[in-house]
Design a protein around this motif. Structure first.
Motif, PDB file in Angstrom:
ATOM      1  N   SER A   2      18.270  -6.067  62.161  1.00 13.13           N
ATOM      2  CA  SER A   2      17.372  -5.132  61.510  1.00 13.13           C
ATOM      3  C   SER A   2      17.079  -3.955  62.422  1.00 13.13           C
ATOM      4  CB  SER A   2      16.071  -5.833  61.124  1.00 13.13           C
ATOM      5  OG  SER A   2      15.331  -6.165  62.284  1.00 13.13           O
ATOM      6  N   SER A   3      16.575  -2.873  61.803  1.00 16.44           N
ATOM      7  CA  SER A   3      16.254  -1.672  62.570  1.00 16.44           C
ATOM      8  C   SER A   3      15.156  -1.946  63.588  1.00 16.44           C
ATOM      9  CB  SER A   3      15.837  -0.561  61.607  1.00 16.44           C
ATOM     10  OG  SER A   3      15.442   0.595  62.313  1.00 16.44           O
ATOM     11  N   LEU A   4      14.156  -2.760  63.214  1.00 17.30           N
ATOM     12  CA  LEU A   4      13.065  -3.074  64.130  1.00 17.30           C
ATOM     13  C   LEU A   4      13.564  -3.882  65.316  1.00 17.30           C
ATOM     14  CD1 LEU A   4      10.089  -3.101  64.872  1.00 17.30           C
ATOM     15  CD2 LEU A   4       9.792  -5.103  63.392  1.00 17.30           C
ATOM     16  N   THR A   5      14.407  -4.886  65.039  1.00 16.64           N
ATOM     17  CA  THR A   5      14.956  -5.706  66.114  1.00 16.64           C
ATOM     18  C   THR A   5      15.788  -4.866  67.073  1.00 16.64           C
ATOM     19  OG1 THR A   5      15.023  -7.613  64.638  1.00 16.64           O
ATOM     20  CG2 THR A   5      16.347  -7.734  66.645  1.00 16.64           C
ATOM     21  N   LEU A   6      16.591  -3.959  66.512  1.00 21.66           N
ATOM     22  CA  LEU A   6      17.404  -3.069  67.338  1.00 21.66           C
ATOM     23  C   LEU A   6      16.525  -2.181  68.207  1.00 21.66           C
ATOM     24  CD1 LEU A   6      20.252  -1.934  67.990  1.00 21.66           C
ATOM     25  CD2 LEU A   6      19.908  -0.303  66.127  1.00 21.66           C
ATOM     26  N   ALA A   7      15.444  -1.650  67.621  1.00 26.39           N
ATOM     27  CA  ALA A   7      14.546  -0.777  68.375  1.00 26.39           C
ATOM     28  C   ALA A   7      13.881  -1.533  69.525  1.00 26.39           C
ATOM     29  CB  ALA A   7      13.487  -0.190  67.448  1.00 26.39           C
ATOM     30  N   VAL A   8      13.425  -2.753  69.257  1.00 30.55           N
ATOM     31  CA  VAL A   8      12.774  -3.553  70.301  1.00 30.55           C
ATOM     32  C   VAL A   8      13.763  -3.899  71.403  1.00 30.55           C
ATOM     33  CG1 VAL A   8      11.672  -5.767  70.792  1.00 30.55           C
ATOM     34  CG2 VAL A   8      11.031  -4.484  68.736  1.00 30.55           C
ATOM     35  N   ARG A   9      14.975  -4.293  71.026  1.00 33.98           N
ATOM     36  CA  ARG A   9      15.980  -4.666  72.033  1.00 33.98           C
ATOM     37  C   ARG A   9      16.347  -3.481  72.910  1.00 33.98           C
ATOM     38  NH1 ARG A   9      22.066  -5.200  70.291  1.00 33.98           N
ATOM     39  NH2 ARG A   9      21.739  -2.949  70.529  1.00 33.98           N
ATOM     40  N   ASP A  10      16.624  -2.335  72.301  1.00 33.08           N
ATOM     41  CA  ASP A  10      17.038  -1.170  73.075  1.00 33.08           C
ATOM     42  C   ASP A  10      15.895  -0.600  73.898  1.00 33.08           C
ATOM     43  OD1 ASP A  10      19.540  -1.452  72.007  1.00 33.08           O
ATOM     44  OD2 ASP A  10      19.274   0.074  70.459  1.00 33.08           O
ATOM     45  N   SER A  11      14.674  -0.643  73.353  1.00 35.09           N
ATOM     46  CA  SER A  11      13.519  -0.162  74.115  1.00 35.09           C
ATOM     47  C   SER A  11      13.276  -1.042  75.336  1.00 35.09           C
ATOM     48  CB  SER A  11      12.267  -0.140  73.228  1.00 35.09           C
ATOM     49  OG  SER A  11      12.427   0.766  72.151  1.00 35.09           O
ATOM     50  N   SER A  12      13.483  -2.352  75.188  1.00 33.76           N
ATOM     51  CA  SER A  12      13.338  -3.264  76.327  1.00 33.76           C
ATOM     52  C   SER A  12      14.371  -2.959  77.403  1.00 33.76           C
ATOM     53  CB  SER A  12      13.486  -4.713  75.856  1.00 33.76           C
ATOM     54  OG  SER A  12      12.485  -5.045  74.912  1.00 33.76           O
ATOM     55  N   THR A  13      15.586  -2.651  76.965  1.00 34.54           N
ATOM     56  CA  THR A  13      16.637  -2.299  77.919  1.00 34.54           C
ATOM     57  C   THR A  13      16.288  -1.021  78.677  1.00 34.54           C
ATOM     58  OG1 THR A  13      18.323  -3.319  76.517  1.00 34.54           O
ATOM     59  CG2 THR A  13      19.083  -1.747  78.166  1.00 34.54           C
ATOM     60  N   MET A  14      15.800  -0.014  77.953  1.00 42.01           N
ATOM     61  CA  MET A  14      15.423   1.241  78.596  1.00 42.01           C
ATOM     62  C   MET A  14      14.212   1.057  79.507  1.00 42.01           C
ATOM     63  SD  MET A  14      17.632   3.431  77.840  1.00 42.01           S
ATOM     64  CE  MET A  14      19.020   3.487  76.704  1.00 42.01           C
ATOM     65  N   LEU A  15      13.305   0.168  79.140  1.00 45.66           N
ATOM     66  CA  LEU A  15      12.163  -0.121  80.000  1.00 45.66           C
ATOM     67  C   LEU A  15      12.640  -0.733  81.316  1.00 45.66           C
ATOM     68  CD1 LEU A  15       9.181  -0.514  80.691  1.00 45.66           C
ATOM     69  CD2 LEU A  15       9.218  -2.614  79.328  1.00 45.66           C
ATOM     70  N   ARG A  16      13.559  -1.693  81.241  1.00 45.59           N
ATOM     71  CA  ARG A  16      14.090  -2.298  82.468  1.00 45.59           C
ATOM     72  C   ARG A  16      14.780  -1.255  83.328  1.00 45.59           C
ATOM     73  NH1 ARG A  16      15.505  -6.496  78.887  1.00 45.59           N
ATOM     74  NH2 ARG A  16      17.672  -5.760  78.806  1.00 45.59           N
TER      75      ARG A  16
END
Length: 263
Positions: A2-16
């Motif tokens: 889903s779009s939300l799951t993708l956003a959370v996953r990619d945002s977590s990657t960018m945060l790291r």
């Protein structure tokens, strides 16, 4: 996915990614953090007795001024830390990494979200460090309940979020890191023009509106009231209004600049 799951996953990657950058290159954050610490030590040990006497009506020791100055310096710490965010965003925009991200199957907003969350975490860590220095030299929070401590923490997070989004926008409009640092300088200058160091009613009459009608003064007075039990009045609502307004403004400004940038 889903779009939300993708956003959370990619945002977590960018945060790291941003936290790793901060860990590998800590000099910028440490340099910005030195400003509020040096001001704290300077005002307490050089001017503390005189300022405390003025605030306390004559015979007070420097502990009175320590209690007065610390809330302002904690918020100044947030302002100085977010300058590093503006520089980091500008570097990303000018060094080509954003152009590479745009060719990849990642959520478009995750780059900015990673910067914002990482900056808020750095702001809170910096506030804790400055607060520890303040406690070491004699600051004590008097009569603050657990609920007031929780409210103070929430205020710091909300204010950090607001200034971070503004700093992100400043980084996006800057052609290089030096310009980003200069553009974000008001975030550290405004606390100097607020009630952080002296009460606004002791300032020249023509200058008082400048100190009163800006976001830092109500935030400082609210934090001071929560930690020291002083009168808050309508400063709490003003702080929430300023914080939410700056967050919305910074978000839409940053989003528009990021989507329009040709790089």
């Amino acid at each position: 996915m889903s779009s939300l799951t993708l956003a959370v996953r990619d945002s977590s990657t960018m945060l790291r990614r941003n936290l790793l950058h901060a860990r590998r290159y800590p000099s910028l954050t440490l340099n910005l953090l030195l400003t509020p610490i040096m001001l704290l030590l300077l005002f307490v040990y050089i001017f503390g007795d005189v300022m405390s006497a003025g605030l306390g009506g004559g015979g007070a020791d420097r502990s009175v001024y320590i209690a007065y100055i610390v809330p302002g310096l904690l918020l100044m710490t947030i302002g100085s830390t977010t300058i590093g965010t503006a520089v980091s965003v500008s570097n990303d925009m000018t060094e080509g990494i954003i152009a590479r991200f745009r060719t990849m199957a990642i959520h478009r907003g995750s780059v900015l979200i990673g910067h914002v969350i990482g900056s808020v975490l750095q702001c809170i860590a910096s506030v804790v460090l400055v607060g520890a220095v303040a406690v070491a030299i004699g600051f004590r929070s008097t009569n603050a309940t657990a609920l007031e401590w929780l409210a103070a923490f929430g205020l710091l997070v909300l204010f950090a979020m607001a200034l971070t989004w503004i700093a992100v926008g400043m980084g996006l409009i800057s052609p290089n890191a030096e310009a980003a640092s200069n553009n974000a300088m008001p975030l550290i200058l405004l606390p100097l023009l607020s009630s952080a160091f002296i009460p606004t009613d002791t300032m020249p009459g023509w200058f008082q509106p400048i100190a009163e009608y800006q976001p830092f003064t109500p935030a400082i007075e609210t934090l001071r009231g929560l930690l020291l039990g002083s009168e808050i009045g309508n400063n709490g609502w003003l702080t929430i209004t300023w914080s939410l307004g700056l967050t919305v403004l910074g978000y839409y400004w940053s989003k528009a600049r990021f989507n329009d940038d040709p790089k």
